[in-house]
Design an enzyme around this catalytic site. Structure first.
Site, PDB file in Angstrom:
ATOM      1  N   LYS A  40       0.981  -1.644  -0.143  1.00  0.00           N
ATOM      2  CA  LYS A  40      -0.120   0.265  -0.036  1.00  0.00           C
ATOM      3  C   LYS A  40       0.545   0.998  -0.055  1.00  0.00           C
ATOM      4  CE  LYS A  40      -3.888  -2.383   2.323  1.00  0.00           C
ATOM      5  NZ  LYS A  40      -4.674  -2.667   3.754  1.00  0.00           N
ATOM      6  N   GLN A  58      -4.489  -1.302   9.216  1.00  0.00           N
ATOM      7  CA  GLN A  58      -5.158  -2.714   9.003  1.00  0.00           C
ATOM      8  C   GLN A  58      -5.324  -4.083   9.899  1.00  0.00           C
ATOM      9  OE1 GLN A  58      -3.759  -3.290   5.514  1.00  0.00           O
ATOM     10  NE2 GLN A  58      -3.783  -5.713   5.777  1.00  0.00           N
ATOM     11  N   ASP A  72     -11.042   2.921   3.926  1.00  0.00           N
ATOM     12  CA  ASP A  72     -11.354   1.229   3.700  1.00  0.00           C
ATOM     13  C   ASP A  72     -12.829   1.463   4.016  1.00  0.00           C
ATOM     14  OD1 ASP A  72     -10.001  -0.650   3.145  1.00  0.00           O
ATOM     15  OD2 ASP A  72      -9.017   0.059   5.953  1.00  0.00           O
TER      16      ASP A  72
END
Ligand code: GUN
Length: 286
Positions: free
Chosen positions: A52, A96, A119
């Site tokens: 990422k 994460q 997200d």
């Protein structure tokens, strides 16, 4: 059979983002910024986070990775998120997953400013997605929808079977497909007679983390297979939730693993970070 090439499409999306980021910097003096929080030392998570960060850099997006030990308390994590919420250089905040067991994932996700929730996991944004309102779409289902669009796959009126009902993939995937006027069936590990559902489907999306679960005899002729699984076999080889070799000749379209849905996820995260930066620009100038 058409192979749905996520590698090529992700490069196209990344290029689109890069051009728009350069414009935003040039015209509005805004550099999109993403913070990624990684707790603990799960090897797979560390690899994803590294990818990422690398993709952000290539697109001209500022990124910072906060690595925290497993021993971090929930309150310490919440403090970090609170500071990131206030930091004007950060447009996106991504924690994460999975988090260590002593941390309540829901509490953490709810602490993120919904306007920075790239997200799309905050319940506010989940609700907006279900209601078909503009929001940050979770990157993996967002990437799958972009694949359908790119390959001219019409969803309206199609029977779609989603195997897997996770918050990250299955549920948002089902909402996006429902919004696109597909007839959606969501299966899970308790589903009785999975095959009855898959053989009735024009499109099967499989996201369960079980190598080679989906076989050709579970598909109707000319089905479309979207394989979200990324499983590492004992041999070290990566493989999907569909048995690609078995299924491919029965499909009109299928995603390979690797090189299918996986690369799309990161590309769509970049898109969401750009979207967050554009929203900031609007707020600052209105
Ligand atoms: N873990 C597995 N997939 C994801 C994802 O899309 N976002 C985050 N934050 N964690 C994940």
């Amino acid at each position: 059979m058409t192979l749905l090439d996520g590698k090529a499409l992700s490069n196209k999306v990344k290029e689109e983002v890069k051009v728009e980021v350069a414009q935003l910097i040039e015209e509005k003096k805004i550099t999109p910024g993403l913070a990624v929080i990684l707790v603990g030392n799960d090897a797979a998570s560390a690899t994803y986070v590294g990818s990422k960060a690398k993709a952000c850099k290539a697109a001209g997006i500022y990124s910072v990775v906060h690595e925290m030990p497993d021993s971090i308390t929930q309150n310490e994590l919440l403090d970090i998120i609170a500071r990131m919420n206030e930091n004007p250089a950060l447009d996106g905040i991504l924690v994460q997953l999975p988090l260590p067991k002593h941390i309540d994932t829901t509490v953490v996700l709810e602490a993120i400013d919904p306007l920075k929730d790239v997200d799309g996991f905050h319940p506010y944004n989940v609700g907006r997605l279900v209601s078909n309102l503009d929001t940050f779409l979770p990157a993996t289902p967002f990437g799958v929808m972009r694949m359908f669009e790119e390959y001219g796959i019409e969803l309206s009126g199609k029977n779609v079977c989603v195997i897997g009902s996770s918050d990250i993939v299955g549920k948002p995937m089902a909402s996006l497909l429902t919004n696109a006027k597909a007839t959606v069936t969501v299966c899970n590990s308790r589903t009785k007679d999975l095959k009855a559902h898959t053989t009735a489907a024009d499109v099967v999306v499989v996201a369960v983390g079980v190598p080679h679960l989906l076989k050709a005899d579970m598909l109707k002729e000319n089905a479309i297979v979207i394989d979200v699984g990324i499983n590492r076999l004992d041999t070290g080889k990566l493989t999907g939730d569909a048995d690609f070799e078995d299924c491919k000749d029965k499909c009109s379209h299928i995603t390979p693993v690797p090189g299918g849905v996986g690369p799309m996820t990161i590309a769509m995260l970049l898109k969401n970070t750009l979207k967050a930066a554009k929203l900031r620009e609007k707020r600052e100038h209105n």
